[in-house]
Design a protein around this motif. Sequence first.
Motif, PDB file in Angstrom:
ATOM      1  N   UNK A   1      40.976  89.604  -0.689  1.00 53.41           N
ATOM      2  CA  UNK A   1      40.807  88.169  -0.498  1.00 53.41           C
ATOM      3  C   UNK A   1      40.092  87.530  -1.693  1.00 53.41           C
ATOM      4  N   UNK A   2      39.145  88.246  -2.247  1.00 53.43           N
ATOM      5  CA  UNK A   2      38.350  87.718  -3.356  1.00 53.43           C
ATOM      6  C   UNK A   2      39.220  87.393  -4.559  1.00 53.43           C
ATOM      7  N   UNK A   3      40.031  88.357  -4.986  1.00 57.48           N
ATOM      8  CA  UNK A   3      40.823  88.141  -6.199  1.00 57.48           C
ATOM      9  C   UNK A   3      42.106  87.356  -5.922  1.00 57.48           C
ATOM     10  N   UNK A   4      42.546  87.356  -4.674  1.00 53.57           N
ATOM     11  CA  UNK A   4      43.687  86.496  -4.331  1.00 53.57           C
ATOM     12  C   UNK A   4      43.258  85.029  -4.380  1.00 53.57           C
ATOM     13  N   UNK A   5      42.049  84.735  -3.878  1.00 48.86           N
ATOM     14  CA  UNK A   5      41.542  83.373  -3.949  1.00 48.86           C
ATOM     15  C   UNK A   5      41.283  82.968  -5.398  1.00 48.86           C
TER      16      UNK A   5
ATOM     17  N   UNK B   1      42.091  81.585   2.924  1.00 51.77           N
ATOM     18  CA  UNK B   1      41.456  82.535   2.009  1.00 51.77           C
ATOM     19  C   UNK B   1      39.967  82.250   1.858  1.00 51.77           C
ATOM     20  N   UNK B   2      39.630  80.960   1.690  1.00 50.34           N
ATOM     21  CA  UNK B   2      38.229  80.595   1.499  1.00 50.34           C
ATOM     22  C   UNK B   2      37.399  80.908   2.743  1.00 50.34           C
ATOM     23  N   UNK B   3      37.916  80.555   3.927  1.00 47.07           N
ATOM     24  CA  UNK B   3      37.166  80.807   5.149  1.00 47.07           C
ATOM     25  C   UNK B   3      36.994  82.310   5.411  1.00 47.07           C
ATOM     26  N   UNK B   4      38.033  83.084   5.109  1.00 46.18           N
ATOM     27  CA  UNK B   4      37.940  84.535   5.308  1.00 46.18           C
ATOM     28  C   UNK B   4      36.900  85.136   4.378  1.00 46.18           C
ATOM     29  N   UNK B   5      36.914  84.693   3.108  1.00 47.09           N
ATOM     30  CA  UNK B   5      35.944  85.227   2.142  1.00 47.09           C
ATOM     31  C   UNK B   5      34.530  84.804   2.518  1.00 47.09           C
ATOM     32  N   UNK B   6      34.349  83.586   2.987  1.00 47.52           N
ATOM     33  CA  UNK B   6      33.032  83.130   3.431  1.00 47.52           C
ATOM     34  C   UNK B   6      32.529  83.988   4.598  1.00 47.52           C
ATOM     35  N   UNK B   7      33.427  84.282   5.527  1.00 43.60           N
ATOM     36  CA  UNK B   7      33.039  85.114   6.678  1.00 43.60           C
ATOM     37  C   UNK B   7      32.614  86.504   6.223  1.00 43.60           C
ATOM     38  N   UNK B   8      33.352  87.088   5.264  1.00 42.82           N
ATOM     39  CA  UNK B   8      32.996  88.413   4.734  1.00 42.82           C
ATOM     40  C   UNK B   8      31.610  88.385   4.088  1.00 42.82           C
ATOM     41  N   UNK B   9      31.360  87.375   3.271  1.00 43.55           N
ATOM     42  CA  UNK B   9      30.089  87.296   2.556  1.00 43.55           C
ATOM     43  C   UNK B   9      28.937  87.112   3.546  1.00 43.55           C
TER      44      UNK B   9
ATOM     45  N   UNK C   1      37.738  75.099 -10.461  1.00 40.40           N
ATOM     46  CA  UNK C   1      36.526  75.713 -11.001  1.00 40.40           C
ATOM     47  C   UNK C   1      35.631  76.211  -9.871  1.00 40.40           C
ATOM     48  N   UNK C   2      35.434  75.368  -8.846  1.00 39.77           N
ATOM     49  CA  UNK C   2      34.592  75.772  -7.719  1.00 39.77           C
ATOM     50  C   UNK C   2      35.169  76.983  -7.006  1.00 39.77           C
ATOM     51  N   UNK C   3      36.488  77.005  -6.816  1.00 43.96           N
ATOM     52  CA  UNK C   3      37.118  78.136  -6.146  1.00 43.96           C
ATOM     53  C   UNK C   3      37.033  79.413  -6.960  1.00 43.96           C
ATOM     54  N   UNK C   4      37.283  79.304  -8.264  1.00 41.95           N
ATOM     55  CA  UNK C   4      37.236  80.494  -9.132  1.00 41.95           C
ATOM     56  C   UNK C   4      35.838  81.092  -9.189  1.00 41.95           C
ATOM     57  N   UNK C   5      34.846  80.259  -9.499  1.00 44.86           N
ATOM     58  CA  UNK C   5      33.467  80.745  -9.611  1.00 44.86           C
ATOM     59  C   UNK C   5      32.945  81.200  -8.249  1.00 44.86           C
ATOM     60  N   UNK C   6      33.285  80.430  -7.214  1.00 43.82           N
ATOM     61  CA  UNK C   6      32.834  80.807  -5.881  1.00 43.82           C
ATOM     62  C   UNK C   6      33.369  82.153  -5.446  1.00 43.82           C
ATOM     63  N   UNK C   7      34.636  82.440  -5.780  1.00 41.69           N
ATOM     64  CA  UNK C   7      35.230  83.728  -5.416  1.00 41.69           C
ATOM     65  C   UNK C   7      34.637  84.866  -6.231  1.00 41.69           C
TER      66      UNK C   7
ATOM     67  N   UNK D   1      42.933  84.086  -8.047  1.00 41.62           N
ATOM     68  CA  UNK D   1      44.250  83.833  -8.644  1.00 41.62           C
ATOM     69  C   UNK D   1      44.816  82.502  -8.169  1.00 41.62           C
ATOM     70  N   UNK D   2      44.607  82.202  -6.903  1.00 39.16           N
ATOM     71  CA  UNK D   2      45.078  80.932  -6.322  1.00 39.16           C
ATOM     72  C   UNK D   2      44.458  79.747  -7.065  1.00 39.16           C
ATOM     73  N   UNK D   3      43.178  79.861  -7.353  1.00 41.42           N
ATOM     74  CA  UNK D   3      42.456  78.740  -7.953  1.00 41.42           C
ATOM     75  C   UNK D   3      42.617  78.660  -9.466  1.00 41.42           C
ATOM     76  N   UNK D   4      42.850  79.787 -10.109  1.00 39.28           N
ATOM     77  CA  UNK D   4      42.987  79.738 -11.567  1.00 39.28           C
ATOM     78  C   UNK D   4      44.186  78.898 -11.966  1.00 39.28           C
ATOM     79  N   UNK D   5      45.228  78.906 -11.127  1.00 45.18           N
ATOM     80  CA  UNK D   5      46.417  78.086 -11.403  1.00 45.18           C
ATOM     81  C   UNK D   5      46.049  76.604 -11.353  1.00 45.18           C
ATOM     82  N   UNK D   6      45.295  76.201 -10.322  1.00 47.86           N
ATOM     83  CA  UNK D   6      44.892  74.804 -10.193  1.00 47.86           C
ATOM     84  C   UNK D   6      43.921  74.408 -11.302  1.00 47.86           C
ATOM     85  N   UNK D   7      43.039  75.322 -11.677  1.00 47.90           N
ATOM     86  CA  UNK D   7      42.084  75.015 -12.746  1.00 47.90           C
ATOM     87  C   UNK D   7      42.805  74.792 -14.074  1.00 47.90           C
ATOM     88  N   UNK D   8      43.756  75.666 -14.388  1.00 51.13           N
ATOM     89  CA  UNK D   8      44.517  75.510 -15.634  1.00 51.13           C
ATOM     90  C   UNK D   8      45.366  74.238 -15.598  1.00 51.13           C
ATOM     91  N   UNK D   9      45.961  73.941 -14.437  1.00 52.38           N
ATOM     92  CA  UNK D   9      46.740  72.705 -14.310  1.00 52.38           C
ATOM     93  C   UNK D   9      45.843  71.490 -14.505  1.00 52.38           C
TER      94      UNK D   9
END
Length: 270
Positions: free
Chosen positions: A15-19, A253-261, A77-83, A21-29
């Motif tokens: 979940x961490x690296x999938x999130x 993805x974000x909610x699942x990763x938050x729950x794990x952390x 940026x928030x999604x990438x750094x947060x993950x 990857x999901x956000x790096x596309x938006x950050x680059x865009x």
Amino acid sequence: MHYYRYSNAEVSCWYKYLLFSYNIVFWLAGVVFLGVGLWAWSEKGVLSDLTKVTQLHGIDPVVLVLVVGVVMFTLGFAGCVGALRENICLLKFFCGAIVFIFFLELAVAVLAFLFQDWVRDRFREFFQNNIKSYRDDIDLQNLIDSLQKANQCCGAYGPEDWDLNAYFNCSGPSYSREKCGVPFSCCVPDPAQKVVNTQCGYDIRTQLKRQWDESIFTKGCIQALEDWLPRNVYIVAGVFIAISLLQIFGIFLARTLISDIEAVKAGHHF
């Protein structure tokens, strides 16, 4: 998917690296949108004189590009750094912003369907205000030309709307060569012409109205849009559903990763 290499619970790398990857596309865009917007402003001299933004009575399309760029850059940026850093605050900000945007889009779609007359009036005002500023900004000019050519329309309700522009107005004191004309994007294209005739709309409105159909589009862009939507309702719905699914996937993805952390911090075992 969770791992049991240690006795304590771990954050799922999946979940961490999938999130991420999901956000790096938006950050680059977002970086691309910001770069294009700032470059366009530098070409128009806005960066050296920001007051030019407020001098345009219509809307500057570059502003929309920059707003989209800022939103995508910030969320990406928030999604990438947060993950990567497993930062709950950044992840909650990302998740909350996506949820807000999702419900905002849903509300706009529902309200637009329920209050079609109000939306039609606002679009008319928007289009007519931008007609007034047609010659003031090259990006606005290209946007209106693209809209008219793509939909084979002219003005909000018809070619007469171009009287709102000082250059095309028939009754005003202007000595413009475009007086009583319409932009070239209103002209019916001639298949035999390989080069666009930018003067095809000159003096066209000095002719009888029954002769306009031979040279220019007489349908207004509001009517053209209303005719286009029923023919392409499945495409519009498909795009909306695709965007919604992407947003829901990011929220999941974000909610699942938050729950794990949070579970790891609490010392719980899976």
